[in-house]
Motif scaffolding. Sequence first.
Motif, mmCIF file in Angstrom:
data_model
loop_
_atom_site.group_PDB
_atom_site.id
_atom_site.type_symbol
_atom_site.label_atom_id
_atom_site.label_comp_id
_atom_site.label_asym_id
_atom_site.label_seq_id
_atom_site.Cartn_x
_atom_site.Cartn_y
_atom_site.Cartn_z
ATOM 1 N N VAL A 17 -0.102 4.889 -11.902
ATOM 2 C CA VAL A 17 -0.534 6.227 -11.499
ATOM 3 C C VAL A 17 0.503 6.849 -10.559
ATOM 4 N N ALA A 68 0.158 -0.172 -7.287
ATOM 5 C CA ALA A 68 0.029 0.862 -6.264
ATOM 6 C C ALA A 68 -1.427 1.163 -5.941
ATOM 7 N N GLY A 69 -2.313 0.961 -6.918
ATOM 8 C CA GLY A 69 -3.734 1.188 -6.671
ATOM 9 C C GLY A 69 -4.281 0.245 -5.615
ATOM 10 N N VAL A 84 4.528 8.282 -6.031
ATOM 11 C CA VAL A 84 3.278 7.535 -6.063
ATOM 12 C C VAL A 84 2.537 7.647 -4.734
ATOM 13 N N MET A 85 3.259 7.579 -3.618
ATOM 14 C CA MET A 85 2.617 7.628 -2.309
ATOM 15 C C MET A 85 1.978 8.995 -2.041
ATOM 16 N N TYR A 94 0.931 11.143 -4.254
ATOM 17 C CA TYR A 94 -0.231 11.270 -5.128
ATOM 18 C C TYR A 94 -1.416 10.488 -4.586
ATOM 19 N N SER A 95 -1.151 9.300 -4.055
ATOM 20 C CA SER A 95 -2.244 8.420 -3.621
ATOM 21 C C SER A 95 -3.009 8.945 -2.417
ATOM 22 N N ILE A 96 -2.368 9.775 -1.586
ATOM 23 C CA ILE A 96 -3.048 10.260 -0.384
ATOM 24 C C ILE A 96 -3.358 11.755 -0.425
ATOM 25 N N GLN A 122 -2.509 -1.342 -3.444
ATOM 26 C CA GLN A 122 -1.769 -1.015 -2.223
ATOM 27 C C GLN A 122 -2.481 0.112 -1.461
ATOM 28 N N THR A 123 -2.868 1.145 -2.159
ATOM 29 C CA THR A 123 -3.554 2.277 -1.526
ATOM 30 C C THR A 123 -4.933 1.886 -1.029
ATOM 31 N N GLN A 124 -5.669 1.112 -1.825
ATOM 32 C CA GLN A 124 -7.000 0.658 -1.417
ATOM 33 C C GLN A 124 -6.938 -0.123 -0.107
ATOM 34 N N GLN A 162 4.352 -2.446 -2.899
ATOM 35 C CA GLN A 162 4.119 -2.993 -4.228
ATOM 36 C C GLN A 162 5.143 -4.095 -4.468
#
Length: 267
Positions: A59, A184-185, A205-206, A208-210, A187-189, A161
């Motif tokens: 993602v 990455a999922g 990715v970072m 997008y994740s936040i 990692q974010t969790q 990651q």
Amino acid sequence: MRLTKKRFATTLAATSVALLALTACGSDSGSAEPSADAAGGPSFLTAGKLTVCSDIPYVPFEFKEKDSDKIVGFDMDIAAEIAKDAKAELNVIDASFDSIESGLFKSQCDIAISSLSITEARAKKMNFSTPYLDDDLVLVAKNGSGITDLETSKDKKVGVQQATTGEKYAKEQGLTQVVGYEDAGLQTQALLAGQVSGLLGNQSVMRYSIKDHKDFAVVAEFKTGEQLGIGVPLEKDATLTLVDGTLKRLADSGEMDKLKAKWFGEQ
């Protein structure tokens, strides 16, 4: 400085094949035409189909839409445009990143698009398109955490990651509590659950994740010079011309900027 790796092989093997026919978007005007070679143009493994290898999920580049088998993402939007210019059906195969990085994807696919950093080592095994995204590293932390840069991160748990430039860079910079995650999922969790104090990874990715978590922010950026490209088998010059033509069309029309804003937010 330029880091030579982005994503390495994960422990996941290629276990599934996903077939995807995406509806082409945008106008037909200005579409890139495949340039002819001795064979009369790009030759695909399956006539009438552009088969694309991608390591899914990653993602927001390539992943299955929630409650659906449809594969979406930034890379998938670009792949659909290439297929449109080739006047071919898009066929997406979920392949291990190892097979992509090694160049072995050529036995399965016509091209590989999977957030693939352009490196000298990889360029010996495949041709690369012109770069389609700059992807430097960033440090993410919760507002008020006290983390503002690498120095303030050195005694804190920082999630990365596994087998990526983020992990490599964190260790090179002397971070002492680097925690590796398979994707990455996870990692974010870990950050959202408070298991780590910060994240270090590629800005695409970072960010997008936040983007939906206002308590977290990018606190530092690191110019690594990473650029993403599309992999094409070495002997497929006409296919490379097709891919570069599509990327140029998207850039010249402004559509590439729209795709970046769609998936990563305004830069």
